[in-house]
Scaffold this motif. Structure first.
Motif, PDB file in Angstrom:
ATOM      1  N   GLY A 152       0.839  -1.198   0.000  1.00 60.28           N
ATOM      2  CA  GLY A 152       0.000   0.000   0.000  1.00 60.28           C
ATOM      3  C   GLY A 152       0.867   1.238   0.000  1.00 60.28           C
ATOM      4  N   VAL A 153       0.270   2.372  -0.350  1.00 61.97           N
ATOM      5  CA  VAL A 153       1.017   3.623  -0.351  1.00 61.97           C
ATOM      6  C   VAL A 153       1.135   4.130   1.083  1.00 61.97           C
ATOM      7  CG1 VAL A 153       0.175   4.161  -2.670  1.00 61.97           C
ATOM      8  CG2 VAL A 153      -1.005   5.113  -0.669  1.00 61.97           C
ATOM      9  N   ASN A 154       2.079   5.033   1.303  1.00 64.98           N
ATOM     10  CA  ASN A 154       2.241   5.622   2.630  1.00 64.98           C
ATOM     11  C   ASN A 154       0.961   6.340   3.055  1.00 64.98           C
ATOM     12  OD1 ASN A 154       4.876   4.854   3.274  1.00 64.98           O
ATOM     13  ND2 ASN A 154       5.758   6.499   2.044  1.00 64.98           N
ATOM     14  N   GLY A 155       0.558   6.124   4.290  1.00 64.97           N
ATOM     15  CA  GLY A 155      -0.611   6.816   4.817  1.00 64.97           C
ATOM     16  C   GLY A 155      -1.923   6.089   4.621  1.00 64.97           C
ATOM     17  N   ALA A 156      -1.900   4.929   3.982  1.00 60.48           N
ATOM     18  CA  ALA A 156      -3.141   4.193   3.723  1.00 60.48           C
ATOM     19  C   ALA A 156      -3.643   3.452   4.954  1.00 60.48           C
ATOM     20  CB  ALA A 156      -2.951   3.216   2.565  1.00 60.48           C
ATOM     21  N   GLY A 157      -2.792   3.333   5.978  1.00 62.96           N
ATOM     22  CA  GLY A 157      -3.184   2.589   7.169  1.00 62.96           C
ATOM     23  C   GLY A 157      -2.727   1.147   7.129  1.00 62.96           C
ATOM     24  N   LYS A 158      -1.673   0.884   6.367  1.00 61.07           N
ATOM     25  CA  LYS A 158      -1.220  -0.490   6.148  1.00 61.07           C
ATOM     26  C   LYS A 158      -0.747  -1.162   7.436  1.00 61.07           C
ATOM     27  CE  LYS A 158       2.349  -0.568   3.584  1.00 61.07           C
ATOM     28  NZ  LYS A 158       3.385  -0.703   4.635  1.00 61.07           N
ATOM     29  N   THR A 159       0.139  -0.488   8.165  1.00 59.81           N
ATOM     30  CA  THR A 159       0.702  -1.101   9.372  1.00 59.81           C
ATOM     31  C   THR A 159      -0.363  -1.285  10.451  1.00 59.81           C
ATOM     32  OG1 THR A 159       2.823  -0.060   8.852  1.00 59.81           O
ATOM     33  CG2 THR A 159       2.550  -0.942  11.067  1.00 59.81           C
ATOM     34  N   THR A 160      -1.241  -0.297  10.589  1.00 59.34           N
ATOM     35  CA  THR A 160      -2.339  -0.419  11.552  1.00 59.34           C
ATOM     36  C   THR A 160      -3.251  -1.588  11.185  1.00 59.34           C
ATOM     37  OG1 THR A 160      -2.298   1.960  11.985  1.00 59.34           O
ATOM     38  CG2 THR A 160      -4.301   0.785  12.583  1.00 59.34           C
ATOM     39  N   THR A 161      -3.507  -1.744   9.902  1.00 61.75           N
ATOM     40  CA  THR A 161      -4.336  -2.853   9.432  1.00 61.75           C
ATOM     41  C   THR A 161      -3.697  -4.194   9.758  1.00 61.75           C
ATOM     42  OG1 THR A 161      -5.316  -1.547   7.638  1.00 61.75           O
ATOM     43  CG2 THR A 161      -5.321  -3.941   7.365  1.00 61.75           C
ATOM     44  N   ILE A 162      -2.391  -4.290   9.596  1.00 57.32           N
ATOM     45  CA  ILE A 162      -1.685  -5.526   9.926  1.00 57.32           C
ATOM     46  C   ILE A 162      -1.879  -5.868  11.402  1.00 57.32           C
ATOM     47  CG2 ILE A 162       0.616  -6.546  10.190  1.00 57.32           C
ATOM     48  CD1 ILE A 162       1.415  -5.059   7.621  1.00 57.32           C
ATOM     49  N   GLY A 163      -1.781  -4.856  12.263  1.00 59.53           N
ATOM     50  CA  GLY A 163      -1.992  -5.082  13.686  1.00 59.53           C
ATOM     51  C   GLY A 163      -3.386  -5.585  13.993  1.00 59.53           C
ATOM     52  N   LYS A 164      -4.385  -4.998  13.340  1.00 62.91           N
ATOM     53  CA  LYS A 164      -5.770  -5.422  13.557  1.00 62.91           C
ATOM     54  C   LYS A 164      -5.995  -6.848  13.056  1.00 62.91           C
ATOM     55  CE  LYS A 164      -7.737  -0.763  13.118  1.00 62.91           C
ATOM     56  NZ  LYS A 164      -8.606   0.100  12.299  1.00 62.91           N
ATOM     57  N   LEU A 165      -5.441  -7.156  11.876  1.00 67.43           N
ATOM     58  CA  LEU A 165      -5.592  -8.506  11.335  1.00 67.43           C
ATOM     59  C   LEU A 165      -4.927  -9.532  12.241  1.00 67.43           C
ATOM     60  CD1 LEU A 165      -4.963  -7.939   7.505  1.00 67.43           C
ATOM     61  CD2 LEU A 165      -7.120  -8.557   8.613  1.00 67.43           C
ATOM     62  N   ALA A 166      -3.771  -9.173  12.793  1.00 67.42           N
ATOM     63  CA  ALA A 166      -3.081 -10.082  13.704  1.00 67.42           C
ATOM     64  C   ALA A 166      -3.966 -10.413  14.903  1.00 67.42           C
ATOM     65  CB  ALA A 166      -1.766  -9.460  14.163  1.00 67.42           C
ATOM     66  N   LYS A 167      -4.633  -9.401  15.435  1.00 66.02           N
ATOM     67  CA  LYS A 167      -5.500  -9.613  16.591  1.00 66.02           C
ATOM     68  C   LYS A 167      -6.697 -10.488  16.225  1.00 66.02           C
ATOM     69  CE  LYS A 167      -6.237  -8.848  20.929  1.00 66.02           C
ATOM     70  NZ  LYS A 167      -5.265  -9.323  21.934  1.00 66.02           N
ATOM     71  N   HIS A 168      -7.288 -10.234  15.063  1.00 66.37           N
ATOM     72  CA  HIS A 168      -8.414 -11.066  14.611  1.00 66.37           C
ATOM     73  C   HIS A 168      -7.986 -12.532  14.486  1.00 66.37           C
ATOM     74  CE1 HIS A 168     -11.684  -8.318  13.970  1.00 66.37           C
ATOM     75  NE2 HIS A 168     -10.965  -7.523  13.211  1.00 66.37           N
ATOM     76  N   MET A 169      -6.803 -12.755  13.909  1.00 66.36           N
ATOM     77  CA  MET A 169      -6.351 -14.129  13.695  1.00 66.36           C
ATOM     78  C   MET A 169      -6.034 -14.815  15.016  1.00 66.36           C
ATOM     79  SD  MET A 169      -4.097 -13.580  10.270  1.00 66.36           S
ATOM     80  CE  MET A 169      -4.934 -13.080   8.755  1.00 66.36           C
ATOM     81  N   GLN A 170      -5.454 -14.075  15.946  1.00 66.00           N
ATOM     82  CA  GLN A 170      -5.201 -14.645  17.260  1.00 66.00           C
ATOM     83  C   GLN A 170      -6.504 -15.055  17.945  1.00 66.00           C
ATOM     84  OE1 GLN A 170      -2.817 -11.368  18.869  1.00 66.00           O
ATOM     85  NE2 GLN A 170      -1.132 -12.782  19.135  1.00 66.00           N
ATOM     86  N   SER A 171      -7.544 -14.262  17.752  1.00 67.94           N
ATOM     87  CA  SER A 171      -8.833 -14.591  18.365  1.00 67.94           C
ATOM     88  C   SER A 171      -9.429 -15.846  17.752  1.00 67.94           C
ATOM     89  CB  SER A 171      -9.815 -13.419  18.217  1.00 67.94           C
ATOM     90  OG  SER A 171     -10.237 -13.269  16.877  1.00 67.94           O
ATOM     91  N   ASN A 172      -8.906 -16.242  16.586  1.00 67.55           N
ATOM     92  CA  ASN A 172      -9.343 -17.477  15.950  1.00 67.55           C
ATOM     93  C   ASN A 172      -8.312 -18.598  16.129  1.00 67.55           C
ATOM     94  OD1 ASN A 172     -11.473 -18.741  14.583  1.00 67.55           O
ATOM     95  ND2 ASN A 172     -10.377 -18.633  12.647  1.00 67.55           N
ATOM     96  N   ASN A 173      -7.527 -18.450  17.225  1.00 58.66           N
ATOM     97  CA  ASN A 173      -6.592 -19.505  17.619  1.00 58.66           C
ATOM     98  C   ASN A 173      -5.425 -19.676  16.652  1.00 58.66           C
ATOM     99  OD1 ASN A 173      -6.587 -20.923  20.042  1.00 58.66           O
ATOM    100  ND2 ASN A 173      -6.942 -22.873  19.009  1.00 58.66           N
ATOM    101  N   GLN A 174      -5.033 -18.597  15.985  1.00 53.19           N
ATOM    102  CA  GLN A 174      -3.902 -18.650  15.060  1.00 53.19           C
ATOM    103  C   GLN A 174      -2.679 -17.963  15.659  1.00 53.19           C
ATOM    104  OE1 GLN A 174      -4.474 -19.958  11.354  1.00 53.19           O
ATOM    105  NE2 GLN A 174      -5.533 -20.939  13.054  1.00 53.19           N
ATOM    106  N   SER A 175      -1.531 -18.606  15.573  1.00 52.74           N
ATOM    107  CA  SER A 175      -0.286 -17.953  15.958  1.00 52.74           C
ATOM    108  C   SER A 175       0.205 -17.117  14.781  1.00 52.74           C
ATOM    109  CB  SER A 175       0.764 -18.984  16.356  1.00 52.74           C
ATOM    110  OG  SER A 175       0.960 -19.928  15.316  1.00 52.74           O
TER     111      SER A 175
END
Length: 355
Positions: free
Chosen positions: A162-185
């Motif tokens: 993604g381009v700078n400022g699109a929220g890419k890194t924040t999105t990665i953090g949110k996706l990581a949390k969602h996946m952890q809640s589904n029992n994924q490391s």
């Protein structure tokens, strides 16, 4: 609201258990309300949809989504208040759709189909015409609706651009949390090796989610991605997310670097990356379509994440994407909280857009 798809283990002796519910809209501060997710199995299994049916959470999400898209919603809704079904209405609707960033192609398509529907069904009042437009818009956006499947590979390797400022890194953090809640490391790879701030931001998300982040100062982004995949394989990690440096599609040398990263990931694991995602700022209008075209040409995207639909976003660009470059939209985001990133559902989106 729909959540991730996942695999459910099936044995010859037992009847499959009810699929667990992914708490996609449950804030992290309330772990007691989080249903437990069963671990994924490597045994052959069929993909089973998992549905979140918590009505208060769904209402909260829809309220926030409607607020985020209110700029377009208000403009479109007022057109049908006591309106006559004539050329003047169609002209105003055309202008409103173009102003919503739907683009010329999608606007012409929707107007042509709407006029045909009005004539065939002999629609005489504005409310019926608005309802017909909602149906047409849902049908247009439905091909973009796709559930994210977990457990297809171990590790499941995701390359995120993604381009700078699109929220890419924040999105990665949110996706990581969602996946952890589904029992994924989860393991994160800090592929933006030249910007210290980008690495630090990803490290913060890693600490917040208790996720390992592989980073390297001023190194080769492709090497970081390769090392991360190898580390995940050795440690039995379920998901690897590779962050890449934000860049404009006009920066051809940087786009070539993205291609290199993808090639090197493939050398680290056959068939990887299994998901190549592009994060788009929902406020960028038709420029978002330009980004989709450029990144898709370079990387063959498997999905999109549309962020920041809580500001001045007009929302119509999804119609443009559906007509011109229909890359699936896995998630949409409307804010900074974990629960503000949810799977894209065409009917919900159109309801928020048209009311």
């Amino acid at each position: 609201m729909f959540s991730f798809f996942k695999k459910k283990p099936i044995t010859p002796e037992a009847t499959p258990a009810e699929p667990p519910v992914l708490p996609a809209a449950t804030p992290p501060a309330a772990p007691a309300a989080t249903p437990a997710a069963a671990p994924l199995s490597g045994a052959p299994a069929e993909l089973v949809p998992v549905i979140v049916a918590a009505e208060p959470e769904k209402k909260s999400w829809m309220t926030r989504l409607k607020a985020g898209l209110s700029k377009t919603s208000n403009t479109l809704s007022v057109l049908f208040v006591g309106a006559k079904i004539d050329d003047a209405l169609y002209e105003e609707l055309e202008a409103a759709l173009l102003m919503s960033d739907a683009g010329i192609d999608a606007t012409e398509f929707l107007l042509t189909e709407l006029k045909k529907k009005v004539k065939e069904d002999k629609l005489l009042d504005a409310a019926a015409v608005k309802a017909a437009l909602k149906v047409l818009l849902i049908e247009l956006l439905l091909p973009l609706e796709k559930r994210f499947e977990l457990g297809r590979h171990k590790p499941l390797v995701m390359m995120i651009s993604g381009v700078n400022g699109a929220g890419k890194t924040t999105t990665i953090g949110k996706l990581a949390k969602h996946m952890q809640s589904n029992n994924q490391s989860v393991l994160l790879a800090a592929g933006d090796t030249f910007r210290a701030a980008a690495r630090e931001q990803l490290m913060v998300w890693g600490e917040r989610n208790n996720v390992t982040v592989i980073s390297q100062e001023s190194g080769d982004p492709a090497a970081v991605a390769y090392d991360s995949v190898q580390s995940a394989k050795a440690r039995g990690i379920d998901v690897v997310m590779v962050d890449t440096a934000g860049r404009l599609p006009t920066q051809l040398h940087l786009m070539e670097e993205l291609k290199k990263i993808k090639r090197v990931i493939g050398k680290g694991m056959d068939g990887a990356p299994h998901e190549t995602l592009l994060v788009i700022d929902g406020n960028t209008g038709q420029n978002a379509l330009t980004q989709v075209k450029a990144f898709d040409d370079a990387l063959q995207l498997s999905g999109l994440v549309i962020t920041k639909l809580d500001g001045t976003a007009k929302g119509g660009v999804l119609a443009a994407i559906a007509r011109v470059r229909p890359v699936p939209v896995y998630f949409i985001g409307i804010g900074e909280k974990i629960e503000d990133l949810q799977p894209f559902v065409a009917a919900e989106f159109v309801e928020a857009l048209l009311g």
